[in-house]
Design an enzyme around this catalytic site. Structure first.
Site, PDB file in Angstrom:
ATOM      1  N   HIS A  37    -127.235   0.234 -39.039  1.00 40.15           N
ATOM      2  CA  HIS A  37    -128.498   0.566 -39.735  1.00 40.15           C
ATOM      3  C   HIS A  37    -128.369   0.153 -41.192  1.00 40.15           C
ATOM      4  O   HIS A  37    -127.709   0.842 -41.981  1.00 40.15           O
ATOM      5  CB  HIS A  37    -128.768   2.071 -39.639  1.00 40.15           C
ATOM      6  CG  HIS A  37    -130.074   2.487 -40.258  1.00 40.15           C
ATOM      7  ND1 HIS A  37    -130.971   3.307 -39.611  1.00 40.15           N
ATOM      8  CD2 HIS A  37    -130.643   2.207 -41.460  1.00 40.15           C
ATOM      9  CE1 HIS A  37    -132.019   3.518 -40.384  1.00 40.15           C
ATOM     10  NE2 HIS A  37    -131.835   2.855 -41.523  1.00 40.15           N
ATOM     11  N   HIS A  39    -130.558  -1.810 -44.700  1.00 38.01           N
ATOM     12  CA  HIS A  39    -131.728  -2.446 -45.316  1.00 38.01           C
ATOM     13  C   HIS A  39    -131.229  -3.595 -46.173  1.00 38.01           C
ATOM     14  O   HIS A  39    -130.545  -3.369 -47.170  1.00 38.01           O
ATOM     15  CB  HIS A  39    -132.490  -1.433 -46.180  1.00 38.01           C
ATOM     16  CG  HIS A  39    -133.021  -0.285 -45.384  1.00 38.01           C
ATOM     17  ND1 HIS A  39    -134.295  -0.258 -44.857  1.00 38.01           N
ATOM     18  CD2 HIS A  39    -132.430   0.868 -44.985  1.00 38.01           C
ATOM     19  CE1 HIS A  39    -134.473   0.860 -44.175  1.00 38.01           C
ATOM     20  NE2 HIS A  39    -133.355   1.572 -44.237  1.00 38.01           N
ATOM     21  N   LYS A 123    -138.035  -0.193 -34.250  1.00 38.33           N
ATOM     22  CA  LYS A 123    -137.866   0.952 -35.142  1.00 38.33           C
ATOM     23  C   LYS A 123    -139.165   1.726 -35.309  1.00 38.33           C
ATOM     24  O   LYS A 123    -140.202   1.147 -35.606  1.00 38.33           O
ATOM     25  CB  LYS A 123    -137.388   0.442 -36.518  1.00 38.33           C
ATOM     26  CG  LYS A 123    -137.221   1.524 -37.583  1.00 38.33           C
ATOM     27  CD  LYS A 123    -136.038   2.418 -37.320  1.00 38.33           C
ATOM     28  CE  LYS A 123    -135.996   3.622 -38.246  1.00 38.33           C
ATOM     29  NZ  LYS A 123    -135.520   3.335 -39.578  1.00 38.33           N
TER      30      LYS A 123
HETATM   31  O1  DOR Z   1    -133.664   6.691 -48.060  1.00 34.89           O
HETATM   32  C1  DOR Z   1    -134.209   5.877 -47.347  1.00 34.89           C
HETATM   33  N1  DOR Z   1    -134.461   4.630 -47.782  1.00 34.89           N
HETATM   34  N2  DOR Z   1    -134.588   6.242 -46.122  1.00 34.89           N
HETATM   35  C2  DOR Z   1    -135.329   5.436 -45.348  1.00 34.89           C
HETATM   36  O2  DOR Z   1    -135.674   5.837 -44.271  1.00 34.89           O
HETATM   37  C3  DOR Z   1    -135.798   4.125 -45.844  1.00 34.89           C
HETATM   38  C4  DOR Z   1    -134.918   3.622 -46.878  1.00 34.89           C
HETATM   39  C5  DOR Z   1    -135.508   2.447 -47.640  1.00 34.89           C
HETATM   40  O3  DOR Z   1    -136.004   1.516 -47.003  1.00 34.89           O
HETATM   41  O4  DOR Z   1    -135.464   2.454 -48.858  1.00 34.89           O
HETATM   42 ZN    ZN Z   2    -133.045   3.239 -43.135  1.00 35.17          ZN
END
Ligand code: DOR
Ligand code: ZN
Length: 368
Positions: A37, A39, A123
């Protein structure tokens, strides 16, 4: 192969040198891990953060919450090409792509995703729950035909497991999600593989432990390192703000027990989520903690404190691959117990990121 934990002999002291030799260096060898997981963002931020993930991990499940989100196979393929183009020369890293579920996702997109061979999950974001969740789902039952197609094609569903009901206290939103949404989902789709992402509570850890084999969970480094006091340590700490929120110390202890307990249902997912400093240090700051710069090293600290370093390999390198039905990685990496200082900021595009532990020490270092 099991992890190898060793202490190297003290290095020989050069003749005539009266400095004390350094103590023995513990090292830990494990199969190269994957991040289930993460980003990675896009553009200049992608270019800045991708080397951190690619250096440690062989593969990563890449979150689709770009702006606009990655909703179709065509968009996922294009995003994948941008990630591959941004990789440092000679890096060997495989992005595992995901689609962003909306109430308008066509059922036919699932067959196309499955046939693509590069899309590994879909997702679910509850509308408005977190960063770029505006396109998310308001009523999950409207997606049931799509979920049925995912069950048929054996494409896993990844859950941001929080309700957005304003009547529910923000610290309780994960626990309420379990009964309100996850339990009915499991009943409706017994063959659908589901990952409850970034769990933060004792209730979630227990629910997953006791759930069917189709249900697993990722655990972040920040949720096992910090409890909610870290949000207010000496003042408001925006760089500790993430969703789901950090919880009380007893929940953190339950997460550590789940991660280090040897169950194959729990695996590493950093949820490393970079936002530029100005977007975090704002009157309406973004949720997300950047941990990719030291992801594995941070988990090693937690496993060491729990006297469970021998379980780190299963959590980081085996359980996730097995759950996703992907081959385990064959190459290995080494962690050395040698403290290093995290830089106060990391340049990214036209700004900087403030990484977790900025300006402070981390006990483990990645060799090589
Ligand atoms: O803290 C978070 N940041 N939780 C998430 O679900 C998304 C993520 C983000 O994309 O910045
Ligand atoms: Zn996330």
């Amino acid at each position: 192969m099991s992890p190898r934990l060793g202490g190297s002999a003290r290095p020989p002291v050069a003749a005539g040198c009266d400095r004390k030799p350094p103590g023995p260096v513990a090292h830990l060898s494990l199969a190269r891990p994957d991040d289930w997981h993460v980003h990675l963002r896009d553009g200049a931020i992608l270019a800045a953060v991708l080397p951190d993930t690619a250096r440690r991990f062989a593969r990563a499940i890449v979150m689709p919450n770009l702006d606009p989100p990655v909703r179709t196979v065509a968009e996922a393929l294009a995003y994948r090409a941008r990630i591959l183009a941004a990789l440092p020369a000679h890096a060997r890293f495989e992005p595992l792509m995901t689609l962003y579920l909306t109430e308008a996702t066509p059922v036919a997109e699932i067959a196309r995703a499955h046939a693509s061979g590069v899309i590994h999950a879909v997702k679910y974001y509850p509308a408005g729950a977190t960063t770029n969740a505006a396109f998310g789902v308001r009523d999950l039952t409207r997606c049931y035909p799509v979920l049925a197609a995912m069950e048929r094609h054996d494409l896993p569903l990844l859950l941001h497991g929080e309700v957005t009901d304003p009547a529910v206290d923000v610290f309780d939103r994960e626990a309420v999600f379990l009964e309100r949404h996850l339990a009915p989902l499991l009943r409706a789709f017994p063959g659908l593989r589901i990952v409850l992402e970034h769990i933060t509570t004792r209730a979630a850890a227990q629910f997953v432990s006791e759930g069917p084999d189709t249900l697993a969970a990722t655990i972040t480094a920040h949720h096992v390192l910090l409890d909610r006091n870290a949000l207010f340590e000496g003042g408001l700490r925006p760089h500790h703000y993430c969703r789901p929120l950090l919880k009380r110390a007893d929940h953190r202890a339950a997460l550590i027990a789940a991660a280090t307990g040897g169950s194959p249902k729990f695996f590493l997912g950093t949820d490393s989520a970079p936002h530029l400093r100005h977007a975090k240090e704002s009157d309406c700051g973004c949720a997300g903690i950047y941990t990719a710069h030291a992801a594995l090293e941070l988990y090693a600290e937690v496993f060491e404190q729990a006297r469970a370093l021998d379980r780190l390999e299963a959590f980081a390198s085996i359980n996730g691959a097995d759950f996703y039905g992907l081959p385990r990685n064959e190459d290995r990496i080494t962690l050395v117990r040698e403290p290093w200082r995290v830089p106060p900021t990391i340049p990214a595009g036209r700004g900087v990121l403030v990484p977790l532990r900025a300006g402070e020490a981390i006990a483990w270092r990645l060799a090589g």
